[in-house]
Design a protein around this motif. Structure first.
Motif, mmCIF file in Angstrom:
data_model
loop_
_atom_site.group_PDB
_atom_site.id
_atom_site.type_symbol
_atom_site.label_atom_id
_atom_site.label_comp_id
_atom_site.label_asym_id
_atom_site.label_seq_id
_atom_site.Cartn_x
_atom_site.Cartn_y
_atom_site.Cartn_z
ATOM 1 N N GLY A 292 0.990 -0.881 0.202
ATOM 2 C CA GLY A 292 0.052 0.038 0.026
ATOM 3 C C GLY A 292 1.086 1.082 0.477
ATOM 4 N N TRP A 293 2.597 0.757 -0.278
ATOM 5 C CA TRP A 293 2.786 2.597 -0.466
ATOM 6 C C TRP A 293 3.700 2.355 -1.572
ATOM 7 C CZ3 TRP A 293 5.101 4.804 4.484
ATOM 8 C CH2 TRP A 293 4.629 4.804 5.450
ATOM 9 N N ALA A 294 4.490 3.509 -1.530
ATOM 10 C CA ALA A 294 5.244 3.440 -3.118
ATOM 11 C C ALA A 294 6.259 3.699 -2.370
ATOM 12 C CB ALA A 294 4.585 5.163 -4.105
ATOM 13 N N GLY A 295 7.572 3.661 -3.179
ATOM 14 C CA GLY A 295 8.832 3.339 -2.541
ATOM 15 C C GLY A 295 9.617 4.194 -3.624
ATOM 16 N N ILE A 296 11.037 5.336 -3.905
ATOM 17 C CA ILE A 296 11.265 5.601 -4.553
ATOM 18 C C ILE A 296 13.134 4.585 -4.075
ATOM 19 C CG2 ILE A 296 12.624 7.796 -5.092
ATOM 20 C CD1 ILE A 296 9.995 7.713 -5.913
ATOM 21 N N ALA A 297 13.591 4.679 -5.318
ATOM 22 C CA ALA A 297 14.722 3.807 -5.175
ATOM 23 C C ALA A 297 15.191 4.389 -6.746
ATOM 24 C CB ALA A 297 14.999 2.095 -5.076
ATOM 25 N N ALA A 298 17.158 3.871 -6.625
ATOM 26 C CA ALA A 298 17.784 3.787 -7.740
ATOM 27 C C ALA A 298 17.542 5.035 -8.644
ATOM 28 C CB ALA A 298 17.157 2.810 -8.801
ATOM 29 N N VAL A 299 17.353 5.928 -7.994
ATOM 30 C CA VAL A 299 17.577 7.463 -8.403
ATOM 31 C C VAL A 299 19.029 7.831 -8.789
ATOM 32 C CG1 VAL A 299 16.941 10.335 -8.232
ATOM 33 C CG2 VAL A 299 15.906 8.062 -7.108
ATOM 34 N N TRP A 300 19.343 8.255 -9.895
ATOM 35 C CA TRP A 300 20.912 8.285 -9.878
ATOM 36 C C TRP A 300 21.081 9.741 -12.083
ATOM 37 C CZ3 TRP A 300 23.275 8.364 -14.810
ATOM 38 C CH2 TRP A 300 24.168 8.938 -15.370
ATOM 39 N N THR A 301 21.767 10.566 -11.203
ATOM 40 C CA THR A 301 22.286 11.592 -12.181
ATOM 41 C C THR A 301 22.985 12.045 -12.495
ATOM 42 O OG1 THR A 301 20.440 13.291 -10.688
ATOM 43 C CG2 THR A 301 21.968 13.706 -12.843
ATOM 44 N N ALA A 302 23.677 11.490 -14.178
ATOM 45 C CA ALA A 302 25.222 11.830 -14.715
ATOM 46 C C ALA A 302 25.725 12.995 -13.874
ATOM 47 C CB ALA A 302 25.040 12.293 -16.040
ATOM 48 N N PRO A 303 27.118 12.835 -13.618
ATOM 49 C CA PRO A 303 28.145 13.585 -13.355
ATOM 50 C C PRO A 303 27.613 14.720 -13.558
ATOM 51 C CG PRO A 303 29.514 11.509 -12.775
ATOM 52 C CD PRO A 303 27.612 11.515 -13.810
ATOM 53 N N ALA A 304 27.526 14.777 -14.660
ATOM 54 C CA ALA A 304 27.774 16.383 -15.547
ATOM 55 C C ALA A 304 26.429 17.271 -15.485
ATOM 56 C CB ALA A 304 28.293 16.470 -17.081
ATOM 57 N N MET A 305 26.027 16.410 -14.939
ATOM 58 C CA MET A 305 24.526 17.380 -15.221
ATOM 59 C C MET A 305 23.692 17.421 -13.526
ATOM 60 S SD MET A 305 22.785 17.750 -17.971
ATOM 61 C CE MET A 305 21.433 18.381 -17.687
ATOM 62 N N ARG A 306 24.939 17.221 -12.293
ATOM 63 C CA ARG A 306 24.205 17.371 -10.904
ATOM 64 C C ARG A 306 24.444 19.292 -10.696
ATOM 65 N NH1 ARG A 306 27.778 11.554 -8.857
ATOM 66 N NH2 ARG A 306 26.094 10.072 -10.312
ATOM 67 N N GLY A 307 23.532 18.594 -9.238
ATOM 68 C CA GLY A 307 23.045 19.973 -9.143
ATOM 69 C C GLY A 307 22.560 20.884 -9.990
ATOM 70 N N ARG A 308 21.326 20.518 -10.915
ATOM 71 C CA ARG A 308 20.604 21.257 -11.825
ATOM 72 C C ARG A 308 19.160 20.841 -11.294
ATOM 73 N NH1 ARG A 308 23.158 22.193 -16.320
ATOM 74 N NH2 ARG A 308 25.782 22.050 -16.374
ATOM 75 N N GLY A 309 18.267 19.848 -9.995
ATOM 76 C CA GLY A 309 17.135 19.999 -10.108
ATOM 77 C C GLY A 309 16.783 18.132 -10.636
ATOM 78 N N LEU A 310 17.388 17.763 -11.580
ATOM 79 C CA LEU A 310 16.990 16.452 -12.049
ATOM 80 C C LEU A 310 16.693 15.645 -11.093
ATOM 81 C CD1 LEU A 310 19.293 16.409 -15.079
ATOM 82 C CD2 LEU A 310 17.223 17.750 -14.839
ATOM 83 N N ALA A 311 17.041 15.356 -10.060
ATOM 84 C CA ALA A 311 16.591 13.890 -8.945
ATOM 85 C C ALA A 311 15.902 14.382 -8.469
ATOM 86 C CB ALA A 311 17.403 14.252 -8.137
ATOM 87 N N THR A 312 15.560 15.749 -8.406
ATOM 88 C CA THR A 312 14.081 16.124 -7.764
ATOM 89 C C THR A 312 12.887 16.463 -8.256
ATOM 90 O OG1 THR A 312 15.333 18.131 -5.926
ATOM 91 C CG2 THR A 312 13.216 18.939 -6.779
ATOM 92 N N ARG A 313 13.031 16.754 -10.106
ATOM 93 C CA ARG A 313 11.323 16.792 -10.648
ATOM 94 C C ARG A 313 11.822 15.210 -11.031
ATOM 95 N NH1 ARG A 313 13.065 19.154 -16.491
ATOM 96 N NH2 ARG A 313 10.773 18.121 -16.625
ATOM 97 N N ILE A 314 12.610 13.949 -10.969
ATOM 98 C CA ILE A 314 12.039 12.993 -11.292
ATOM 99 C C ILE A 314 11.266 12.110 -9.849
ATOM 100 C CG2 ILE A 314 13.714 9.754 -11.047
ATOM 101 C CD1 ILE A 314 15.184 11.040 -13.347
ATOM 102 N N THR A 315 11.538 12.500 -8.449
ATOM 103 C CA THR A 315 11.532 12.603 -7.816
ATOM 104 C C THR A 315 9.911 12.697 -7.117
ATOM 105 O OG1 THR A 315 13.227 12.348 -6.506
ATOM 106 C CG2 THR A 315 11.291 11.984 -5.000
ATOM 107 N N ARG A 316 9.429 13.773 -7.452
ATOM 108 C CA ARG A 316 8.261 14.397 -7.493
ATOM 109 C C ARG A 316 7.237 13.614 -8.744
ATOM 110 N NH1 ARG A 316 9.252 20.831 -6.141
ATOM 111 N NH2 ARG A 316 9.022 20.585 -3.961
ATOM 112 N N SER A 317 8.001 13.770 -9.797
ATOM 113 C CA SER A 317 6.875 13.201 -10.498
ATOM 114 C C SER A 317 6.448 11.482 -10.867
ATOM 115 C CB SER A 317 7.999 13.056 -11.989
ATOM 116 O OG SER A 317 8.183 14.435 -12.715
ATOM 117 N N LEU A 318 7.334 11.326 -9.904
ATOM 118 C CA LEU A 318 6.800 9.318 -9.640
ATOM 119 C C LEU A 318 6.201 9.648 -8.078
ATOM 120 C CD1 LEU A 318 10.897 7.767 -9.688
ATOM 121 C CD2 LEU A 318 8.946 7.024 -11.662
#
Length: 364
Positions: A292-318
């Motif tokens: 009955g829960w959702a679980g977030i895992a395997a979040v990864w961003t390419a080193p050249a793209m880190r610090g640009r909010g991509l992990a945040t966008r993926i987490t929020r979208s899921l």
């Protein structure tokens, strides 16, 4: 396609479920009253013709041909407070277990032994919740033998409150006395899916630049694990693709999210990578549904793209996708010393629920 698996055979025995069924019009359904009823409780058994649910008012037997809908729901709260914090440590461990797949799963009493050819610690460790059905020393002997047969070090994921000491737990004390080592403390963070999905997104440089160019990178979400997603995830850790695919698709239901950057957008972002010619994922994440829960895992961003909010966008979208399917609670695990990731997730609304430590047997 909804995330919550509706076939009851997708739900494990012992799970908390709600089963909606039609009342017998000749015996149970009043002439001018409701025609359906819900049974909420523990799934005790199922067969081709009926299921049995243990409710607060006793065991309820429901003919399969009268079931309209069924789904797994979160465990009952163990204390007052926000729902995502009110669940007990043990119940949350039971919820998280199926949210990460394993090639092999075997029961030892209430414990679950998992093996996946060494891919991830979660997929190759014991989930020691409840009783093993044996004296503790004998149970540990069985665990050591089970992993030795598979050529893997015996490993136990021991959970407790945030900051607990493994030696204060009876199982932890037994393992430490045998020379097992404790390492890799992990925090379990929980939240309401609506909190994580809502609110203004944290816009990093990629978001701002992309919007000014009129082409914001899209978060793609699919229930299928494809080669492009796995190619990106393989950059985060060594893996056997066949084993990894079985683990990543081994939950009752899962989704795979990615952000791909390529073509003119990559050039405007100043990326001198193969992605500038052929769009490929530069950020990925996975969501699984269990208990009955959702679980977030395997979040990864390419080193050249880190610090640009991509992990945040993926987490929020899921989280938004889970919430749209009626899943109200969400969890994730993060290494306790990963301060950067913890700050990101806490800004999204996650709170510290509990932690676990991996204890590993000595080689040989």
């Amino acid at each position: 396609m909804p995330l919550v698996p509706t076939p009851l055979d997708a739900v494990h025995l012992g799970a908390r479920v709600v089963v909606r069924s039609r009342l017998d019009p000749l015996r149970e359904a009043p002439h001018d009253g409701p025609s359906m009823t819900d049974a909420v409780g523990t799934l005790l058994s199922r067969s081709e013709t009926e299921v049995v649910v243990a409710t607060r008012h006793g065991d309820v037997t429901i003919p399969v041909d009268r079931i309209v809908a069924a789904k797994e729901v979160p465990p009952r709260p163990s204390r007052r407070g926000a729902a995502h914090l009110a669940v007990s440590v043990d119940d949350l461990q039971r919820v998280m277990g199926p949210a990460w797949g394993a090639v092999e799963r075997e029961r030892l009493g209430d414990w679950e032994l998992r093996a996946s050819s060494g891919f991830t610690q979660r997929g190759n460790s014991v989930l020691p919740v409840g009783s093993p059905g044996l004296p503790l020393s004998d149970a540990v002997d069985r665990v050591e033998q089970w992993y030795a047969v598979r050529g893997l070090p015996a490993k136990v994921a021991l959970a407790g409150p945030v900051g607990f000491e493994p030696g204060d737990d009876p199982l932890g004390a037994e393992l430490l006395d045998r020379g097992w080592t404790a390492a890799d403390r992990t925090l379990t963070l929980t939240a309401a899916t609506g909190t994580v999905a809502g609110g203004p997104a944290t816009a990093g440089p990629t978001d701002a630049t992309a919007r000014s160019a009129g082409a914001e990178p899209e978060v793609r979400i699919t229930p299928d694990l494809d080669d492009a997603w796995l190619d990106a995830y393989a950059l985060s850790r060594p893996l056997d693709r066949q084993v990894a695919a079985r683990v990543l698709t081994g939950s009752p239901a899962q989704l795979f999210a990615s952000i791909a950057v390529g073509g003119g957008l990559a050039q405007r972002l100043g990326l001198d990578t193969p992605a500038s010619r052929d769009p490929r994922p530069v950020a990925v994440g996975r969501l699984a549904v269990a208990g009955g829960w959702a679980g977030i895992a395997a979040v990864w961003t390419a080193p050249a793209m880190r610090g640009r909010g991509l992990a945040t966008r993926i987490t929020r979208s899921l989280a938004a996708r889970a919430g749209a399917d009626g899943i109200r609670l969400i969890h994730l695990q993060v290494e306790a010393d990963n301060a950067t990731a913890i700050r990101v997730y806490e800004r999204l609304g996650f709170e510290r629920h509990s932690s676990y430590v991996y204890l590993t047997a000595p080689r040989g």
